[in-house]
Design an enzyme around this catalytic site. Structure first.
Site, PDB file in Angstrom:
ATOM      1  N   LYS A 240      47.292 114.448  53.646  1.00 29.63           N
ATOM      2  CA  LYS A 240      46.949 115.879  53.635  1.00 29.63           C
ATOM      3  C   LYS A 240      46.419 116.294  54.997  1.00 29.63           C
ATOM      4  O   LYS A 240      46.828 117.292  55.554  1.00 29.63           O
ATOM      5  CB  LYS A 240      45.846 116.203  52.606  1.00 29.63           C
TER       6      LYS A 240
ATOM      7  N   GLU B 257      46.612 109.487  50.209  1.00 34.45           N
ATOM      8  CA  GLU B 257      46.972 110.898  50.050  1.00 34.45           C
ATOM      9  C   GLU B 257      46.017 111.784  50.864  1.00 34.45           C
ATOM     10  O   GLU B 257      46.430 112.792  51.437  1.00 34.45           O
ATOM     11  CB  GLU B 257      46.980 111.275  48.561  1.00 34.45           C
TER      12      GLU B 257
ATOM     13  N   LYS C 110      59.315 122.225  53.058  1.00 31.85           N
ATOM     14  CA  LYS C 110      58.841 122.007  51.700  1.00 31.85           C
ATOM     15  C   LYS C 110      59.767 121.074  50.945  1.00 31.85           C
ATOM     16  O   LYS C 110      59.337 120.240  50.164  1.00 31.85           O
ATOM     17  CB  LYS C 110      58.739 123.353  50.976  1.00 31.85           C
TER      18      LYS C 110
ATOM     19  N   ASN D   7      74.476 125.605  52.965  1.00 35.73           N
ATOM     20  CA  ASN D   7      73.412 124.591  52.983  1.00 35.73           C
ATOM     21  C   ASN D   7      74.090 123.240  52.821  1.00 35.73           C
ATOM     22  O   ASN D   7      74.987 123.107  51.976  1.00 35.73           O
ATOM     23  CB  ASN D   7      72.460 124.758  51.791  1.00 35.73           C
ATOM     24  N   GLY D   8      73.647 122.244  53.564  1.00 35.19           N
ATOM     25  CA  GLY D   8      74.232 120.910  53.404  1.00 35.19           C
ATOM     26  C   GLY D   8      74.872 120.442  54.700  1.00 35.19           C
ATOM     27  O   GLY D   8      74.665 121.037  55.763  1.00 35.19           O
TER      28      GLY D   8
ATOM     29  N   CYS E  86      67.129 124.909  54.515  1.00 37.03           N
ATOM     30  CA  CYS E  86      68.014 126.078  54.447  1.00 37.03           C
ATOM     31  C   CYS E  86      67.960 126.763  53.086  1.00 37.03           C
ATOM     32  O   CYS E  86      67.761 126.127  52.062  1.00 37.03           O
ATOM     33  CB  CYS E  86      69.452 125.653  54.695  1.00 37.03           C
TER      34      CYS E  86
ATOM     35  N   TRP F 121      67.633 125.820  58.775  1.00 37.34           N
ATOM     36  CA  TRP F 121      66.764 124.775  59.322  1.00 37.34           C
ATOM     37  C   TRP F 121      67.701 123.845  60.065  1.00 37.34           C
ATOM     38  O   TRP F 121      68.540 123.190  59.433  1.00 37.34           O
ATOM     39  CB  TRP F 121      66.070 124.059  58.168  1.00 37.34           C
TER      40      TRP F 121
ATOM     41  N   HIS G  13      40.157  93.211  59.197  1.00 36.20           N
ATOM     42  CA  HIS G  13      41.295  92.412  59.673  1.00 36.20           C
ATOM     43  C   HIS G  13      42.076  93.134  60.773  1.00 36.20           C
ATOM     44  O   HIS G  13      43.247  92.852  60.985  1.00 36.20           O
ATOM     45  CB  HIS G  13      42.228  92.069  58.512  1.00 36.20           C
TER      46      HIS G  13
ATOM     47  N   GLU H  79      49.100 116.250  57.818  1.00 37.80           N
ATOM     48  CA  GLU H  79      50.153 117.264  57.657  1.00 37.80           C
ATOM     49  C   GLU H  79      49.724 118.639  58.172  1.00 37.80           C
ATOM     50  O   GLU H  79      50.523 119.342  58.776  1.00 37.80           O
ATOM     51  CB  GLU H  79      50.504 117.429  56.167  1.00 37.80           C
TER      52      GLU H  79
ATOM     53  N   ARG I 252      60.188 127.380  52.335  1.00 36.94           N
ATOM     54  CA  ARG I 252      60.911 126.107  52.387  1.00 36.94           C
ATOM     55  C   ARG I 252      60.980 125.562  53.816  1.00 36.94           C
ATOM     56  O   ARG I 252      61.285 124.387  54.002  1.00 36.94           O
ATOM     57  CB  ARG I 252      62.331 126.287  51.856  1.00 36.94           C
TER      58      ARG I 252
HETATM   59  C1  G6P Z   1      58.472 116.876  52.177  1.00 36.08           C
HETATM   60  C2  G6P Z   1      57.153 117.632  52.139  1.00 36.08           C
HETATM   61  C3  G6P Z   1      56.073 116.757  51.502  1.00 36.08           C
HETATM   62  C4  G6P Z   1      56.533 116.296  50.133  1.00 36.08           C
HETATM   63  C5  G6P Z   1      57.855 115.537  50.218  1.00 36.08           C
HETATM   64  C6  G6P Z   1      58.453 115.201  48.858  1.00 36.08           C
HETATM   65  O1  G6P Z   1      58.416 115.865  53.117  1.00 36.08           O
HETATM   66  O2  G6P Z   1      56.758 118.021  53.454  1.00 36.08           O
HETATM   67  O3  G6P Z   1      54.874 117.501  51.384  1.00 36.08           O
HETATM   68  O4  G6P Z   1      55.547 115.494  49.556  1.00 36.08           O
HETATM   69  O5  G6P Z   1      58.825 116.350  50.892  1.00 36.08           O
HETATM   70  O6  G6P Z   1      58.825 116.375  48.195  1.00 36.08           O
HETATM   71  P1  G6P Z   1      59.224 116.437  46.661  1.00 36.08           P
HETATM   72  O7  G6P Z   1      59.702 117.842  46.456  1.00 36.08           O
HETATM   73  O8  G6P Z   1      60.312 115.433  46.449  1.00 36.08           O
HETATM   74  O9  G6P Z   1      58.006 116.115  45.877  1.00 36.08           O
END
Ligand code: G6P
Length: 612
Positions: free
Chosen positions: A490, A486, A607, A98-99, A2, A74, A509, A493, A27
């Site tokens: 990526k 990672e 985000k 928000n919240g 949000c 959101w 294993h 996602e 966001r």
């Molecule tokens: C969300 C995003 C991820 C990100 C994570 C942590 O889940 O989709 O891409 O890595 O938050 O975000 P931060 O802002 O705490 O690094």
């Protein structure tokens, strides 16, 4: 998630709110809306499920006014719908929130018993009713002062809020409040703004004030005042935001993710600037608030973060353990906070977050602090909640990251951990010669990343090909393992392909049962003492007709064991994982483009995840 934007001043607020909401889109959201006080003093609300551009198209040209509040929602309480979109209005009062209100059910029952009717399933609508009731002074002419009404209403609310409120009967003011969800006041020239994120403000002002939890601000066109929930005045210092409007433009790139991948050489240079000390072959990190004696007393390091921030922590823990010889590990902040962790004397806790607003990471940081532990932050967003909650820390200065998936902040965080590892190492037992070796390796990183970026066409070709498979394995050993994790993150996602990371040593294993012609493997192979072992894993994959993409430092090492090879420049072994992660970003990016996905806004993800 949000987002809030608000305006009061001589201009029409509608275009300012719509522009601000568009800047908050990154966001993640499902609906948008705005409310303004029109010229004739009437409250006008427009809101709908869907994009900000759809809302903008739906706002009639005659809808003008100030003050105004806007919101991107959101969904948490109630599905995405026109009714559940914010603002929520009751009589002349409109709010955006928000919240989460934790005692929503109890408050709602009380309001229903008093005859209230609700038009949405949201917890947020409760605020409109509570504030309207508090503003209403039975038998006395005129409403109660809006700030006072908000203060009274907030007294009965348990939960988190970033809140903006207007009352059509008091068009000369706007009230905002914060508890656990960010609110910034933006200072203009005879106009004032508020938002939950600087992105919404940069077009208009770079002078901001961050509200603290439990603060309320009343904004008028010519200034603002802040108070606590019990009506004590507070004094605030304005800060200047680093980012400008250009930071939120894709700048000719097809996607923000592409722009952010390509920003990495400059970002890493900024991360290193002024932090390497040639005289003592060490690194200085100004905000750590740890004197050498305290740093020497550290017996263990525990890194906490979510998503890519967690994976950067895994890489960071390895660097710290290797260079400083201090036991270090990383744990998902979301798990840590719920398992009643033992907070040890002599352990340094580090919260990692790009946004500085991830709720699980914040809660983990608060859990450590509550139990008397010392916690530092590695954060990108200046003035964010986590940055202000920690006892000290390091800012990335990577600039705003708009694409949901992290790229430049992953490598920037890893580089900060390399600096911290060097700093702690030189206080513990890392020799001056090794210190010099790591410092000079760090200086080479930006140029080497730039070199990797020139391999983009080659990587794009491979991505196109690999995107035809239903999924991929990512494997790596020790230094290559966080890179593999990672890399898989990526890919899943943004391409929505199944991607699973395994330690190369674990393959036989269990997961080897899945290896065959239909499941390719991306192998991250740093050129270190484990190369031979990695190669024997690749042999096991090839023996089962599994396709292998080798991401390492020498084509000769891969020999006949790989179908495709990406040769990445070589740095010091400890720093190579940072370089190896860059081609995997490009691989995921081009796979997602090939599959026609919304690269910057992948489905179901936000985000910054500001709720549990
Ligand atoms: C969300 C995003 C991820 C990100 C994570 C942590 O889940 O989709 O891409 O890595 O938050 O975000 P931060 O802002 O705490 O690094």
């Amino acid at each position: 998630m949000c987002g809030i934007v608000a305006y009061i001043g001589g201009r029409d607020s509608v275009p300012i709110l719509l522009e601000g909401l568009a800047r908050l889109e990154y966001r993640g959201y499902d609906s948008a809306g705005l409310a303004v006080v029109g010229r004739s003093g009437d409250l006008r609300v427009r809101k709908a499920k869907g994009r900000v551009s759809e809302l903008a198209a739906d706002v009639p040209a005659r809808l003008k006014g100030s003050p105004g509040i806007g919101h991107t929602r959101w969904a948490t309480h109630g599905e995405p719908s026109d009714d559940n979109a914010h603002p929520h209005a009751y009589g002349p009062i409109a709010i955006v929130h928000n919240g989460i209100i934790e005692n929503a059910e109890e408050l709602r029952s009380g309001l229903l018993a008093g005859g209230a009717t609700f038009t949405s399933q949201t917890d947020s609508e409760i605020f409109a009713h509570l504030i309207a009731a508090a503003a209403d002074r039975d038998g006395v002419d005129g409403p109660r002062d809006l700030e006072e009404a908000v203060r009274i209403a907030l007294q009965s609310v348990v939960g988190t809020y970033g809140l903006a409120v207007l009352d059509a009967r008091s068009p000369d003011r706007l009230v905002v409040a914060r508890n656990g969800s960010p609110v910034l006041v933006g200072i203009g020239d005879k106009e004032m703004f508020a938002a939950s994120d600087v992105a919404a403000l940069v077009r208009y002002t770079r002078q901001v004030v961050h509200l603290d939890d439990g603060e309320i601000a009343t904004l008028r066109a010519d200034g603002f005042r802040t108070t606590t929930l019990d009506a004590r005045r507070t004094t605030k210092q304005a800060a200047v935001i680093e980012a400008d409007a250009a930071s939120y433009d894709a700048d000719g790139h097809a996607h923000f993710m592409h722009k952010e991948i390509h920003e990495q050489p400059g970002v890493i240079e900024r991360v290193l600037r002024g932090r390497l000390d040639e005289r003592f072959n060490t690194a200085h990190l100004g905000g750590l608030n740890l004197d050498p004696r305290e740093a020497r007393g550290i017996r263990r390091v525990k890194i906490l973060g979510c998503g890519s921030a967690y994976y950067s922590g895994v890489l960071g823990a390895q660097l710290i353990e290797e260079l400083a010889r201090v036991p270090a590990d990383a744990e998902p902040a979301s798990e840590f906070r719920y398992r009643s962790p033992v907070i040890e004397e002599g352990t340094l806790y580090i919260g990692v977050s790009q946004s500085g607003e991830t709720y699980d990471t914040l809660a983990a940081v608060q859990e450590v602090k509550r139990k008397g532990g010392r916690v530092l932050g590695v954060v990108n967003t200046v003035g964010s909640t986590i940055a202000r909650e920690v006892d000290g820390g390091v800012y990335l200065h990577a600039g705003p990251e708009v694409s949901v998936t992290s790229t430049k902040t992953f490598t920037a965080t890893a580089t900060v951990f390399a600096l911290l590892a060097l700093h702690l190492g030189r206080i513990h037992d890392l020799s001056p010669a090794d210190g010099r070796r790591i410092a000079s390796g760090l200086r080479r990183l930006p140029g080497q990343i730039a070199e990797i970026l020139t391999m983009e066409a080659e990587i794009a070709g491979l991505a196109k090909d690999l995107a035809q498979y239903p999924g991929m394995f990512f494997v790596g050993r020790v230094r290559g393992w966080p890179v593999a994790r990672e890399g898989a993150q990526k890919l899943k996602e943004i391409s929505y392909l199944h991607a699973e990371a395994y330690p190369a040593s674990e393959l036989k294993h269990g997961p080897l049962a899945l290896v065959g012609p239909g499941l390719p493997t991306v192998a991250t192979v740093p050129d270190d003492e484990l190369v031979e072992k990695n190669l024997s894993t690749l042999g096991e994959i090839r023996a089962r007709q599994g396709r292998v993409l080798f991401v390492g430092h020498s084509a000769a090492a891969a020999g006949q064991l790989a179908d495709n090879v990406l040769v990445v420049p070589k740095n010091e072994p400890e720093l190579d994982p940072i370089l190896l992660s860059v081609p995997l970003q490009l691989l995921a990016y081009h796979a997602a483009v090939e599959l026609g996905n919304d690269v910057d806004r992948p489905r179901n993800l936000a985000k910054s995840v500001t709720v549990e």
